[in-house]
Motif scaffolding. Structure first.
Motif, short mmCIF file in Angstrom:
data_model
loop_
_atom_site.label_atom_id
_atom_site.label_comp_id
_atom_site.label_asym_id
_atom_site.label_seq_id
_atom_site.Cartn_x
_atom_site.Cartn_y
_atom_site.Cartn_z
N SER A 1 0.84 -1.20 0.00
CA SER A 1 0.00 0.00 0.00
C SER A 1 0.87 1.25 0.00
O SER A 1 1.97 1.25 0.57
N HIS A 2 0.38 2.31 -0.63
CA HIS A 2 1.11 3.58 -0.61
C HIS A 2 0.16 4.72 -0.93
O HIS A 2 -0.97 4.51 -1.38
N LEU A 3 0.61 5.95 -0.71
CA LEU A 3 -0.19 7.13 -1.03
C LEU A 3 -0.24 7.33 -2.54
O LEU A 3 0.74 7.04 -3.24
N PRO A 4 -1.36 7.84 -3.06
CA PRO A 4 -1.43 8.15 -4.50
C PRO A 4 -0.39 9.20 -4.88
O PRO A 4 -0.13 10.14 -4.13
N LYS A 5 0.20 9.05 -6.05
CA LYS A 5 1.26 9.97 -6.49
C LYS A 5 0.74 11.40 -6.63
O LYS A 5 1.48 12.37 -6.38
N LEU A 6 -0.53 11.56 -7.02
CA LEU A 6 -1.08 12.90 -7.22
C LEU A 6 -1.13 13.71 -5.93
O LEU A 6 -1.12 14.94 -5.96
N VAL A 7 -1.16 13.02 -4.78
CA VAL A 7 -1.18 13.72 -3.49
C VAL A 7 0.06 14.60 -3.33
O VAL A 7 0.01 15.66 -2.72
N PHE A 8 1.17 14.17 -3.92
CA PHE A 8 2.43 14.91 -3.79
C PHE A 8 2.54 16.07 -4.79
O PHE A 8 3.46 16.87 -4.71
N LYS A 9 1.60 16.13 -5.72
CA LYS A 9 1.68 17.14 -6.79
C LYS A 9 0.64 18.24 -6.67
O LYS A 9 0.70 19.23 -7.40
N ASP A 10 -0.32 18.07 -5.77
CA ASP A 10 -1.44 19.01 -5.66
C ASP A 10 -1.63 19.40 -4.20
O ASP A 10 -2.00 18.55 -3.38
N LYS A 11 -1.38 20.65 -3.86
CA LYS A 11 -1.43 21.08 -2.46
C LYS A 11 -2.83 20.95 -1.87
O LYS A 11 -2.99 20.57 -0.70
#
Length: 256
Positions: free
Chosen positions: A121-131
């Motif tokens: 499991s991991h965080l979605p990549k988009l979470v790191f790109k959108d404040k």
């Protein structure tokens, strides 16, 4: 069913929820929590995805369970994390894949952690790109699997021990959450089972930019603060940097 709406479901599922197989192809998306304010926020977010609130049931352990069956939503969610299970594969309830059945992961992959297998499991990549998504993710995750803690030392001259925390043992999630906090300008302290924010600047920044879910309350794990709204205690903690005696007296009164 927009991507942003789907991603906003992920912090609920990676903390107090999950996805389990239903039949040969479909999925059950579920979320469990004892706080009705949190349940309301989950159902609102779910409705934004599929125009359904999900079936809600009150359980014997005084928690509420929300479920919805959807092949399409399950498949979309599994594009952002290969699994939403965060406990090791053999922990109850054991992953069905261990018995040759359809498991809760899109593809059965796992990683070693303390000699045990954990799903990838991991965080979605988009979470790191959108404040905006990042701050919403942390609001939900820290409300569900975290909180605020303040205690008074048992010394001759009492002092306050303040912290915001996330309870997390899954290595991937701990690393991802630490990275996310750093990306947003926080200075997290990492422990094997927790991530903590302890300084006044971090606590003030959290209050200004993130906060907890509105009306969410501290649970039974805290004997002194159980039932208080998390954002109310957050405000009290910040005020205590100027007037520590007020909060010390408040805590002493609650323990009396």
């Amino acid at each position: 069913m927009g991507i942003r709406h789907i991603i906003k479901l992920t912090p609920f599922l990676l903390s107090d929820g999950g996805i389990s197989p239903r039949g040969k192809e479909s999925w059950t998306i579920y979320f469990r929590n004892s706080d009705l304010a949190v349940i309301k926020e989950f159902r609102k977010t779910l409705f934004g995805c599929i125009k359904k609130l999900g079936a809600i049931q009150k359980r014997k352990d005084v928690t509420y369970m929300v479920k919805v069956h959807s092949k399409e939503l399950g498949e979309e969610l599994l594009k952002f994390s290969p699994s939403y299970r965060t406990s090791n594969c053999k922990r109850h309830p054991k992953c069905p894949a261990l018995h040759g059945k359809r498991g809760s992961c899109k593809i059965c992959t796992h990683e070693k952690q303390k000699r045990e297998n954990y799903p990838s499991s991991h965080l979605p990549k988009l979470v790191f790109k959108d404040k905006e998504i990042a701050t919403y993710f942390l609001k939900i995750y820290m409300t569900c699997d975290g909180g605020i803690s303040v205690t008074s030392s048992k010394t001759k001259y009492p002092f306050l021990i303040r912290k915001l925390f996330i309870a997390v043992t899954h290595q991937n999630l701990r690393n991802d959450l630490t990275r996310l906090l750093k990306n947003l300008g926080f200075d997290p302290k990492v422990y094997p089972d927790q991530i903590r924010l302890t300084g006044i600047s971090d606590i003030a920044k959290f209050k200004k930019e993130i906060k907890f879910i509105k009306y969410s309350k501290i649970g039974k794990d805290s004997k002194k603060l159980c039932g208080y709204e998390k954002n109310f205690i957050l405000e009290k903690v910040l005020e205590s940097y100027k007037k520590p005696k007020d909060l010390i007296n408040f805590l002493v009164e609650k323990s009396g």
